[in-house]
Design a protein around this motif. Structure first.
Motif, PDB file in Angstrom:
ATOM      1  N   SER A   1      20.094  35.598 -41.538  1.00 23.93           N
ATOM      2  CA  SER A   1      20.032  34.373 -40.739  1.00 23.93           C
ATOM      3  C   SER A   1      20.214  34.733 -39.273  1.00 23.93           C
ATOM      4  O   SER A   1      21.105  35.508 -38.923  1.00 23.93           O
ATOM      5  N   ASN A   2      19.359  34.168 -38.425  1.00 22.85           N
ATOM      6  CA  ASN A   2      19.489  34.416 -36.991  1.00 22.85           C
ATOM      7  C   ASN A   2      20.389  33.385 -36.317  1.00 22.85           C
ATOM      8  O   ASN A   2      20.589  33.416 -35.103  1.00 22.85           O
ATOM      9  N   ASP A   3      20.931  32.460 -37.115  1.00 32.13           N
ATOM     10  CA  ASP A   3      21.854  31.453 -36.593  1.00 32.13           C
ATOM     11  C   ASP A   3      22.804  31.047 -37.716  1.00 32.13           C
ATOM     12  O   ASP A   3      22.569  30.073 -38.423  1.00 32.13           O
TER      13      ASP A   3
END
Length: 241
Positions: free
Chosen positions: A95-97
């Motif tokens: 996940s980038n966030d």
């Protein structure tokens, strides 16, 4: 009455212009403090430079963060649902966030010798939505995402015997969806719970099959276990906040 030359010249000049411009040719006694002095009206002062109304304020999001996905379920729950689990700690999804989304999965193969083997897969994912002016509250956005997620699970490609019903006691709203799916020549049974709590959508998937002569899991039992795990995962959101 005698008029001065400059004043008379001004009056004659105004008489020669079109009617729409005469309003600008006033006498020396024009009222400079009247309502027609060109000042801004109250309504124009409250509007934006483009003449548009400012977006209405939205309710703050209920939850500010997500739980750690791989810790959303206890080790006991994981071991009960996934016998001979390969990694008790789970495998986190990328996940980038991580404040907005996260996931984790577990799988295991229980070898029963001549009776075959039982395979189980368990995963959980979280989506959190912020309140945004002009877009909507976090809760409203989560409600929309919840409905879309339910529809997506129901529309799983090549799914057979799809059934869905409300899942009581899971978050503020939840749907239980069951179906069958053939993969690599094996018949898998799936139980998926899509739930919403505040501004967070939780999706828990549980599936399995029997290899080498082992019986496939009972769909009703699979769903019962999935609902229990989904309650735990959904409750973890409040605990994290």
């Amino acid at each position: 009455m005698h008029r001065s030359a400059p004043r008379l010249t001004r009056i004659l000049a105004c008489a020669a212009v079109p009617v729409m411009l005469v309003a600008g040719c006033s006498s020396d006694s024009d009222s400079k403090g009247s309502g027609s002095d060109g000042g801004s009206s109250p309504s124009s002062e409250n509007s934006s430079p483009g003449g548009e109304q400012s977006p209405a304020a939205v309710e703050p999001a209920k939850y500010a963060k997500l739980p750690q996905p791989c810790k959303a379920l206890t080790s006991k729950t994981v071991e009960e649902l996934v016998p001979k689990v390969k990694n008790k700690s789970g495998t986190a999804g990328t996940s980038n966030d991580t404040a907005a989304r996260g996931s984790c999965s577990w799988n295991g193969l229980e070898d029963k010798g001549v009776k075959g083997s039982n395979y189980r897969w368990l995963d959980v994912s979280f989506q959190r939505f912020e309140s945004e002016s002009g877009v909507g509250s976090g809760e409203d956005r989560a409600k929309d995402a919840y409905e879309k997620e339910v529809a997506a699970v129901r529309a799983t490609e090549k799914a057979k015997s799809v059934n869905s019903s409300p899942a009581a006691g899971v978050g503020e709203e939840a749907t239980a969806i069951s179906y069958g799916l053939t993969k690599s020549g094996e018949d898998f049974k799936y139980a998926t719970i899509v739930a919403r709590t505040g501004n967070v959508v939780v999706t828990l998937g549980y599936n399995g099959t029997g290899f080498a002569g082992a019986e496939n899991p009972d769909p009703s039992e699979l769903m019962k276990e999935a609902v229990t795990a989904a309650k735990e995962a959904t409750a973890s959101v409040a605990k994290a906040n």
